[in-house]
Write a protein that holds these residues in place. Structure first.
Motif, PDB file in Angstrom:
ATOM      1  N   ASP A  43       0.829  -1.204   0.000  1.00  0.00           N
ATOM      2  CA  ASP A  43       0.000   0.000   0.000  1.00  0.00           C
ATOM      3  C   ASP A  43       0.867   1.259   0.000  1.00  0.00           C
ATOM      4  OD1 ASP A  43      -2.759  -0.505  -0.238  1.00  0.00           O
ATOM      5  OD2 ASP A  43      -2.814  -1.356   1.765  1.00  0.00           O
ATOM      6  N   LEU A  44       1.983   1.214   0.719  1.00  0.00           N
ATOM      7  CA  LEU A  44       2.905   2.349   0.694  1.00  0.00           C
ATOM      8  C   LEU A  44       3.495   2.530  -0.705  1.00  0.00           C
ATOM      9  CD1 LEU A  44       4.814   1.960   4.089  1.00  0.00           C
ATOM     10  CD2 LEU A  44       3.045   3.624   3.502  1.00  0.00           C
ATOM     11  N   PHE A  45       3.795   1.413  -1.361  1.00  0.00           N
ATOM     12  CA  PHE A  45       4.346   1.489  -2.723  1.00  0.00           C
ATOM     13  C   PHE A  45       3.353   2.161  -3.662  1.00  0.00           C
ATOM     14  CE2 PHE A  45       4.303  -0.446  -6.958  1.00  0.00           C
ATOM     15  CZ  PHE A  45       5.540  -0.039  -7.429  1.00  0.00           C
ATOM     16  N   PHE A  46       2.069   1.759  -3.581  1.00  0.00           N
ATOM     17  CA  PHE A  46       1.062   2.361  -4.456  1.00  0.00           C
ATOM     18  C   PHE A  46       0.864   3.834  -4.115  1.00  0.00           C
ATOM     19  CE2 PHE A  46      -0.520  -2.148  -4.733  1.00  0.00           C
ATOM     20  CZ  PHE A  46      -0.077  -2.332  -6.022  1.00  0.00           C
ATOM     21  N   ASN A 218      10.991  18.979  12.543  1.00  0.00           N
ATOM     22  CA  ASN A 218      11.351  17.563  12.655  1.00  0.00           C
ATOM     23  C   ASN A 218      10.567  16.696  11.664  1.00  0.00           C
ATOM     24  OD1 ASN A 218      11.814  18.878  15.346  1.00  0.00           O
ATOM     25  ND2 ASN A 218      12.790  16.890  15.701  1.00  0.00           N
ATOM     26  N   PRO A 219      11.242  15.930  10.830  1.00  0.00           N
ATOM     27  CA  PRO A 219      10.532  14.915  10.043  1.00  0.00           C
ATOM     28  C   PRO A 219      10.366  13.650  10.876  1.00  0.00           C
ATOM     29  CG  PRO A 219      12.840  14.915   9.428  1.00  0.00           C
ATOM     30  CD  PRO A 219      12.677  15.997  10.486  1.00  0.00           C
ATOM     31  N   VAL A 220       9.321  12.876  10.583  1.00  0.00           N
ATOM     32  CA  VAL A 220       9.114  11.595  11.268  1.00  0.00           C
ATOM     33  C   VAL A 220       9.039  10.517  10.194  1.00  0.00           C
ATOM     34  CG1 VAL A 220       7.655  10.272  12.830  1.00  0.00           C
ATOM     35  CG2 VAL A 220       7.872  12.754  13.130  1.00  0.00           C
ATOM     36  N   PRO A 221      10.162   9.854   9.889  1.00  0.00           N
ATOM     37  CA  PRO A 221      10.155   8.859   8.803  1.00  0.00           C
ATOM     38  C   PRO A 221       9.302   7.641   9.160  1.00  0.00           C
ATOM     39  CG  PRO A 221      12.393   9.516   9.409  1.00  0.00           C
ATOM     40  CD  PRO A 221      11.491  10.007  10.485  1.00  0.00           C
ATOM     41  N   ASP A 222       8.796   6.973   8.112  1.00  0.00           N
ATOM     42  CA  ASP A 222       8.134   5.688   8.296  1.00  0.00           C
ATOM     43  C   ASP A 222       9.171   4.612   8.567  1.00  0.00           C
ATOM     44  OD1 ASP A 222       5.615   6.725   7.955  1.00  0.00           O
ATOM     45  OD2 ASP A 222       5.582   6.390   5.793  1.00  0.00           O
ATOM     46  N   ASP A 223       8.713   3.389   8.763  1.00  0.00           N
ATOM     47  CA  ASP A 223       9.625   2.296   9.090  1.00  0.00           C
ATOM     48  C   ASP A 223      10.651   2.045   7.995  1.00  0.00           C
ATOM     49  OD1 ASP A 223       8.322   1.970  11.464  1.00  0.00           O
ATOM     50  OD2 ASP A 223       7.070   0.296  10.791  1.00  0.00           O
ATOM     51  N   ASP A 224      10.300   2.367   6.744  1.00  0.00           N
ATOM     52  CA  ASP A 224      11.248   2.149   5.646  1.00  0.00           C
ATOM     53  C   ASP A 224      12.171   3.336   5.430  1.00  0.00           C
ATOM     54  OD1 ASP A 224       9.417   3.917   4.680  1.00  0.00           O
ATOM     55  OD2 ASP A 224       8.855   2.751   2.914  1.00  0.00           O
ATOM     56  N   THR A 355      12.498  10.513   0.485  1.00  0.00           N
ATOM     57  CA  THR A 355      11.050  10.644   0.296  1.00  0.00           C
ATOM     58  C   THR A 355      10.588   9.649  -0.769  1.00  0.00           C
ATOM     59  OG1 THR A 355      11.213  12.283  -1.473  1.00  0.00           O
ATOM     60  CG2 THR A 355      11.267  13.107   0.809  1.00  0.00           C
ATOM     61  N   PRO A 356       9.292   9.488  -0.928  1.00  0.00           N
ATOM     62  CA  PRO A 356       8.802   8.550  -1.948  1.00  0.00           C
ATOM     63  C   PRO A 356       9.184   8.925  -3.374  1.00  0.00           C
ATOM     64  CG  PRO A 356       7.065   9.044  -0.368  1.00  0.00           C
ATOM     65  CD  PRO A 356       8.188   9.977  -0.080  1.00  0.00           C
ATOM     66  N   PRO A 440      -6.820   2.168   0.409  1.00  0.00           N
ATOM     67  CA  PRO A 440      -5.997   0.954   0.277  1.00  0.00           C
ATOM     68  C   PRO A 440      -6.261   0.248  -1.038  1.00  0.00           C
ATOM     69  CG  PRO A 440      -7.788   0.606   1.828  1.00  0.00           C
ATOM     70  CD  PRO A 440      -7.812   2.063   1.496  1.00  0.00           C
ATOM     71  N   LEU A 441      -5.246  -0.413  -1.539  1.00  0.00           N
ATOM     72  CA  LEU A 441      -5.353  -1.119  -2.813  1.00  0.00           C
ATOM     73  C   LEU A 441      -4.686  -2.494  -2.774  1.00  0.00           C
ATOM     74  CD1 LEU A 441      -6.150  -0.969  -5.838  1.00  0.00           C
ATOM     75  CD2 LEU A 441      -3.958   0.154  -6.264  1.00  0.00           C
ATOM     76  N   ALA A 442      -3.689  -2.660  -1.916  1.00  0.00           N
ATOM     77  CA  ALA A 442      -2.844  -3.860  -1.963  1.00  0.00           C
ATOM     78  C   ALA A 442      -3.627  -5.143  -1.724  1.00  0.00           C
ATOM     79  CB  ALA A 442      -1.711  -3.732  -0.949  1.00  0.00           C
ATOM     80  N   THR A 443      -4.498  -5.161  -0.703  1.00  0.00           N
ATOM     81  CA  THR A 443      -5.213  -6.402  -0.384  1.00  0.00           C
ATOM     82  C   THR A 443      -6.075  -6.854  -1.547  1.00  0.00           C
ATOM     83  OG1 THR A 443      -5.256  -5.758   1.949  1.00  0.00           O
ATOM     84  CG2 THR A 443      -6.750  -7.516   1.263  1.00  0.00           C
ATOM     85  N   ALA A 444      -6.778  -5.919  -2.169  1.00  0.00           N
ATOM     86  CA  ALA A 444      -7.636  -6.276  -3.302  1.00  0.00           C
ATOM     87  C   ALA A 444      -6.811  -6.796  -4.469  1.00  0.00           C
ATOM     88  CB  ALA A 444      -8.466  -5.067  -3.733  1.00  0.00           C
ATOM     89  N   LEU A 445      -5.675  -6.156  -4.763  1.00  0.00           N
ATOM     90  CA  LEU A 445      -4.839  -6.623  -5.866  1.00  0.00           C
ATOM     91  C   LEU A 445      -4.212  -7.972  -5.546  1.00  0.00           C
ATOM     92  CD1 LEU A 445      -3.023  -3.436  -7.205  1.00  0.00           C
ATOM     93  CD2 LEU A 445      -5.010  -4.618  -8.123  1.00  0.00           C
TER      94      LEU A 445
END
Length: 757
Positions: A43-46, A218-224, A355-356, A440-445
């Motif tokens: 989902d993060l990728f999408f 302050n930035p707060v990065p995600d886990d990746d 960033t993404p 969200p999209l990942a679960t459906a795909l």
């Protein structure tokens, strides 16, 4: 309809059950009963992909004053003296009339670059007895106290000072924080889901006091490690503070107070105390003509809508070298009245973020993106109904693909799967672009892919056994190409008994006893093998089903297990081909000094039972019924009429494209009703003109026989016999001679009765 449903359920129930299980697992994932890091990362990728494909337009309202390589080369290494920074502030706020200025840098330490501090030490030490020195130093203080000069430049201007928050071990509070937006006491006992910080590195008190506002950066990065969301508010002690982007936008919009907005009860926005109870809906900024509302997510963060790849060439924001602003050489048309952010793109100054859209994205541009979203009220956010939406699309995918994929072939399965995935993705991107919804999209795909792969795997792993079974069941009876055609849809074929209209053939070798007596055992075996192979190839080459060999006889039928609308025509064509093959074999047999081959073939069409029949010990796929028996009787009497092929009336009617010679009406053993019998000659359009004339003369002679006009019939038959000697004509001449001596009874119907098989 009900029967079709039962048939479909019996065929596809296992795959439907598998689809139900997969849909159930996807539903559990949506409901957070089966947390899965893979789904979250997808989902993060999408989410990232949506921003990467966007083409940015230059936003002229926000300008980044860049402490770049050019500025450092011309003004000296960073940090510059506060005197230079003061000049930069005056140019931005007075010369270029900035709407607001946000500093993505912090001034936490006093500036000693002017030397004023050392001179003050001398005035208090070795030169304290020199009054003139102290007086001169006091006169120079306004010019040499660079921090004071910067504070003076900040005073009364729309400048926001940036600072850093910290939770690192051993971190201490340093500098002065700006006034808080609100405090815990203002919440009326409610708690906010917000990031908490213990320490900070803020600006010098005199600088922060002179500035209009302050904001943390302050930035707060995600886990990746990627920055997708930035906190708008943070808590330090009992107070809540705004971010640099929020503070800069608020100052630009002439906003004053900030408050959190809770759900459940309407409230007047800026009354004295916050009294709404319930879930947090967002942040409100008091602006005119109406308050500005900013939706927030967990930890009071908002998603960053990245515009472009970042940097001076990113295309989203104009980057202006700081040195050009200080010198006033940058065009006013591109800078006047803008919101300005002071930051750096120099790698060595450590303000590049992952960033993404870019792994080395200028940190100052993150604030620029947020300011643009705040001004436009254009936020990307996960709506409250995101889980319900995800659940709905998962169920829709499960029903659509789960039901249809098992019933479709490979090509249409691929088309439906790709169309479903494209539809889900297209709708998701459209809602993101037009309504700012991050759904969200990942679960459906993943469910789409799982259903497709499982159905594909089922086809290869499970249906392979069915196809192999079809090959094993029918490979001995029908041609390989028919087996392949049946194996493509094994569910449509089985060996269960059923009633069908088919055409059945019996073929036998004439005088086989004499042949067997004239050959050695090994020669006889080879003779039979060559003959049966050639006949079988003719039968299977025209989509016939080999039933069995009965000694030298061959039994076959057309129309099962593969339905053939033209089964009668194929059978007749095969019988004629077999006669031609027999003639060709005789040339080979003559070279080997083997007896010549002559075969008789009987064909009949009608309703018969076809299926797997036999005992528990041995079974065979065969046909049974009166129509089968008549075919056998017809084969046995071919030798009586001296013809190679005999067919019944039903076969003639079912294959009208052939020319036939009617031979007789017969009553075979076991049948009470007489049946006409015919000799197929060739396709109607291929019949030789001479033979066509002969057949016409024969049919006229046969009519004379049935009319008991013996003299005329005899004369016609003699004429036919003279032109073409045939056993058929000799047979009827013998019958006329018999009827002359023993006339038939008065009710004679012209039918010949056979008492033997």
């Amino acid at each position: 309809m009900l029967r079709r449903l039962r048939t479909a359920f019996a065929t596809y129930w296992a795959r439907w059950l598998l689809a139900l299980v997969l849909t159930g697992l996807a539903t559990a994932q949506v409901m957070a009963l089966l947390p899965n890091r893979l789904v979250e990362r997808m989902d993060l990728f999408f989410y990232d992909l949506r921003m990467r494909v966007a083409q940015p337009d230059l936003d002229p309202r926000i300008v980044i004053v860049d402490i770049d390589e050019k500025s450092i080369a011309e003004l000296g290494r960073w940090p510059w003296s506060r005197d230079v920074i003061a000049q930069l502030v005056r140019q931005m706020t007075q010369t270029y009339q900035a709407q607001s200025v946000g500093f993505d840098v912090v001034f936490a330490e006093p500036d000693t670059s002017s030397g004023y501090g050392r001179l003050a030490q001398l005035a208090d030490g070795p030169l304290k007895d020199v009054p003139q020195f102290a007086r001169q130093l006091q006169a120079l203080k306004p010019q040499m106290d660079y921090d004071a000069r910067l504070a003076e430049a900040l005073r009364g201007q729309p400048v926001v000072m940036g600072y850093n928050l910290s939770n690192e071990a051993g971190a201490i509070a340093k500098g002065q924080l700006p006034p808080p937006a609100f405090s815990v006491a203002d919440l009326g006992g409610r708690a906010l889901d917000v990031t908490h910080w213990r320490a900070y590195g803020a600006n010098l008190p005199q600088l922060q006091a002179a500035a209009r506002a302050g904001g943390f950066f302050n930035p707060v990065p995600d886990d990746d490690g990627l920055i997708r969301a930035v906190p708008l508010m943070a808590q330090v002690g009992e107070h809540f503070y705004e971010s640099l982007a929020l503070a800069t936008a608020r100052v630009a919009l002439d906003g004053r107070r900030i408050k959190p907005i809770f759900l459940q009860r309407q409230d007047v926005l800026f009354e004295g105390q916050l009294r709404d109870y319930g879930a947090l809906a967002g942040i409100a900024v008091e602006t005119r003509p109406q308050p500005l509302f900013i939706p927030v997510e967990r930890h009071l963060t908002t998603l960053v809508s990245y515009r472009g790849k970042g940097g001076p060439n990113g295309g989203a924001f104009r980057y202006v070298p700081a040195v050009d602003v200080i010198r006033g050489t940058y065009p006013h048309a591109q800078l006047d009245g803008r919101i300005m952010l002071v930051g750096t793109t120099v790698p060595g100054l450590n303000d590049l973020r992952a960033t993404p859209v870019n792994p080395v994205y200028p940190g100052v541009e993150i604030h620029a993106n947020l300011i643009a979203s705040i001004i436009d009220g254009d936020f990307k956010a996960r709506p409250d109904f995101a889980v319900g939406y995800d659940l709905l699309q998962v169920l829709a995918v499960g029903v659509l693909l789960g039901l249809l994929l098992p019933m479709l072939g490979p090509l249409w399965s691929i088309v439906l799967t790709l169309a479903t995935a494209a539809g889900l993705g297209g709708l998701n991107f459209w809602l993101y672009d037009s309504a700012g919804m991050v759904l969200p999209l990942a679960t459906a795909l993943l469910l789409v892919a799982s259903l497709f792969i499982c159905n594909l795997g089922w086809g290869y792993l499970f249906e392979y056994r069915n196809r192999k079974a079809i090959v094993n069941l029918f490979g001995e009876y029908v041609a390989p190409e028919l087996v392949a055609e049946m194996a493509a849809n094994p569910a449509s074929y089985n060996m269960e008994g059923e009633i069908r209209e088919l055409t059945v053939m019996f073929s036998d070798v004439r005088g086989f006893t004499t042949i067997s007596e004239s050959l050695q055992p090994n020669e006889l075996r080879e003779y039979i093998n060559v003959y049966l192979t050639a006949m079988s190839e003719d039968i299977r080459g025209n989509r016939g089903t080999l039933d069995k060999y009965i000694g030298d006889a061959v039994m076959a039928f057309w129309g099962a297990p593969l339905a053939l609308p033209d089964h009668a025509a194929r059978a007749v064509a095969t019988a004629l081909k077999m006669q031609q093959t027999a003639l060709a074999l005789n040339e080979e047999f003559a070279r080997r000094n083997w007896p010549p081959l002559k075969i008789g073939i009987g064909l009949n069409t009608g309703q018969m039972r076809v299926g797997d029949m036999g005992s528990r010990i041995r079974k065979a796929y065969t046909v049974m019924g009166d129509a089968v028996n008549l075919s056998s009787r017809l084969e046995s009497i071919t030798k009586v009429y001296g013809v190679g092929v005999l067919v019944g009336a039903a076969t003639r009617e079912a294959a009208p494209q052939f020319a036939y010679r009617e031979l007789d009406r017969v009553r075979v053993k076991g049948k009470h009703e007489p049946v006409p019998i015919y000799e197929p000659l060739a396709l109607e359009q291929e019949l030789d003109a001479g033979l066509r004339e002969e057949v016409a003369q024969w049919h006229a002679a046969l009519a004379l026989v049935r009319a008991q006009q013996w003299d005329a019939a005899q004369a016609a038959l003699h004429a036919l016999q003279a032109a073409q000697a045939r056993g058929l004509y000799a047979l009827y001449l013998e019958r006329i001679a018999h009827y002359r001596e023993s006339p038939p009874p008065a009710d004679w119907d012209g039918v010949t009765t056979f008492e033997t098989k």
